[in-house]
Design a protein around this motif. Structure first.
Motif, short mmCIF file in Angstrom:
data_model
loop_
_atom_site.label_atom_id
_atom_site.label_comp_id
_atom_site.label_asym_id
_atom_site.label_seq_id
_atom_site.Cartn_x
_atom_site.Cartn_y
_atom_site.Cartn_z
N ASN A 50 1.42 -6.87 -6.08
CA ASN A 50 0.09 -6.56 -5.48
C ASN A 50 -0.52 -5.42 -5.68
O ASN A 50 0.02 -4.75 -6.40
CB ASN A 50 0.07 -7.02 -4.00
CG ASN A 50 0.87 -6.01 -3.28
OD1 ASN A 50 0.71 -4.88 -3.61
ND2 ASN A 50 1.75 -6.45 -1.98
N SER A 52 -0.37 -2.68 -4.46
CA SER A 52 0.13 -1.31 -4.27
C SER A 52 0.88 -0.72 -5.44
O SER A 52 1.05 0.45 -5.49
CB SER A 52 0.95 -1.61 -2.94
OG SER A 52 2.17 -2.67 -3.46
N TYR A 75 -4.19 -10.02 -4.07
CA TYR A 75 -4.80 -9.02 -2.87
C TYR A 75 -5.55 -8.12 -3.73
O TYR A 75 -5.67 -6.76 -3.11
CB TYR A 75 -3.82 -8.84 -1.95
CG TYR A 75 -2.88 -9.71 -1.37
CD1 TYR A 75 -3.53 -10.72 -0.54
CD2 TYR A 75 -1.61 -9.74 -1.49
CE1 TYR A 75 -2.85 -11.74 -0.03
CE2 TYR A 75 -0.62 -10.61 -1.15
CZ TYR A 75 -1.57 -11.67 -0.37
OH TYR A 75 -0.55 -12.80 0.31
C1 LIG Z 1 2.54 -5.63 -1.57
O1 LIG Z 1 4.02 -5.28 -1.96
C2 LIG Z 1 4.56 -4.45 -1.25
C3 LIG Z 1 6.07 -4.08 -1.97
O2 LIG Z 1 5.98 -4.31 -3.32
C4 LIG Z 1 4.78 -4.99 0.11
O3 LIG Z 1 5.75 -3.97 1.03
C5 LIG Z 1 3.57 -5.20 0.66
O4 LIG Z 1 3.70 -5.63 2.07
C6 LIG Z 1 2.77 -6.22 -0.06
N1 LIG Z 1 1.42 -6.61 0.71
C7 LIG Z 1 0.84 -7.43 0.69
C8 LIG Z 1 -0.55 -7.36 1.27
O5 LIG Z 1 1.44 -8.46 0.35
#
Ligand SMILES: *[C@@H]1O[C@H](CO)[C@@H](O)[C@H](O)[C@H]1NC(C)=O
Ligand SMILES: *[C@@H]1O[C@H](CO)[C@@H](O)[C@H](O)[C@H]1NC(C)=O
Ligand SMILES: *[C@@H]1O[C@H](CO)[C@@H](O)[C@H](O)[C@H]1NC(C)=O
Ligand SMILES: *[C@@H]1O[C@H](CO)[C@@H](O)[C@H](O)[C@H]1NC(C)=O
Length: 224
Positions: A50, A52, A75
């Motif tokens: 995602n 991040s 996302y």
């Molecule tokens: C995005 O990915 C990270 C780990 O890769 C995770 O901790 C986080 O919850 C994710 N965010 C969403 C909105 O799914």
């Protein structure tokens, strides 16, 4: 290697064809195998990627370049103006992945594995002005790709270099692209550029002919 699992759909059946029952069991086994295989396929970082994992460059600018991604991260925030997805393994974009990209103006997808542009995904990009598709496989799925490109009504800059395009395909893709101001077609397989192509817009004709990348491709038609 990344696309290796696809070959499993072409598994040859034994010569002494078994009865129908065995055949359907075989089919199910193959399907099951494919499903399991593809769901565990790839590194976890790319499967559940995602936003991040990307780098925020500036306000409304995101870089997800060179992350071995096989799809657009989930996302993505809405309101992005610039998105860099270059140097990954993305093969197509689906409409869910572009749903939040209605404000996007610049998209860099250079050096991926794109071979299919689906209209449902691309028509979400209503404000896209610059699209970099250098180094993909857009010599495939000509009709569908063409339809998708036609849906980009605000496009001014289009890079199609290094896609193994022949003259016919290039002509098809550039049909009705009257809003273009810059066009890159270097290192394809172009031998002729139809004058029809440049008929539609005198301003585009003038500016496109000035782009060095276009000239390169016509002078060096065999360099891919
Ligand atoms: C995005 O990915 C990270 C780990 O890769 C995770 O901790 C986080 O919850 C994710 N965010 C969403 C909105 O799914
Ligand atoms: C991408 O894959 C290559 C080869 O497997 C690896 O060396 C590299 O570290 C990977 N990059 C990222 C960002 O995961
Ligand atoms: C498109 O991408 C290629 C390769 O990453 C780069 O060399 C080129 O400058 C880009 N073109 C535009 C118009 O951004
Ligand atoms: C393309 O342009 C031609 C005429 O220039 C027009 O008849 C046709 O409807 C256009 N196609 C699309 C998809 O806009």
């Amino acid at each position: 290697m990344l696309q290796g699992y696809r070959t499993h759909s072409h598994v040859a059946l034994p010569q002494n064809t078994p009865d129908r029952m065995t055949l359907s069991i075989l089919t199910w086994l193959m399907l099951l195998h494919c499903c399991c295989f593809s769901s565990t396929f790839g590194s976890s970082s790319e499967q559940y990627a995602n936003q991040s994992i990307c780098h925020k460059r500036r306000f409304q600018e995101l870089s997800c370049s060179s992350l071995n991604l096989s799809s657009v991260p989930n996302y993505l925030e809405s309101g992005l103006k610039k998105l860099d997805l270059s140097n990954n393994f993305i093969q197509t974009l689906n409409k869910e992945s572009t749903a939040s990209l209605g404000s996007l103006q610049e998209l860099d997808l250079s050096f991926n594995r794109l071979d299919l542009l689906t209209r449902s995904a691309w028509r979400n990009l209503v404000q896209l002005q610059s699209l970099n598709l250098t180094g993909n496989n857009l010599d495939r799925n000509r009709k569908r790709n063409s339809a998708a490109l036609q849906s980009l009504k605000s496009l001014k800059v289009l890079e199609l270099s290094q896609n193994n395009l022949n003259s016919d395909t290039a002509a098809l893709y550039l049909k009705n692209m009257s809003s273009l101001e810059h066009l890159g077609l270097a290192r394809n397989k172009l031998t002729t550029l139809s004058s029809e192509l440049f008929h539609q817009s005198p301003t585009w004709r003038a500016s496109a002919l000035k782009t060095t990348s276009l000239w390169k491709s016509t002078r060096e038609p065999l360099r891919v």
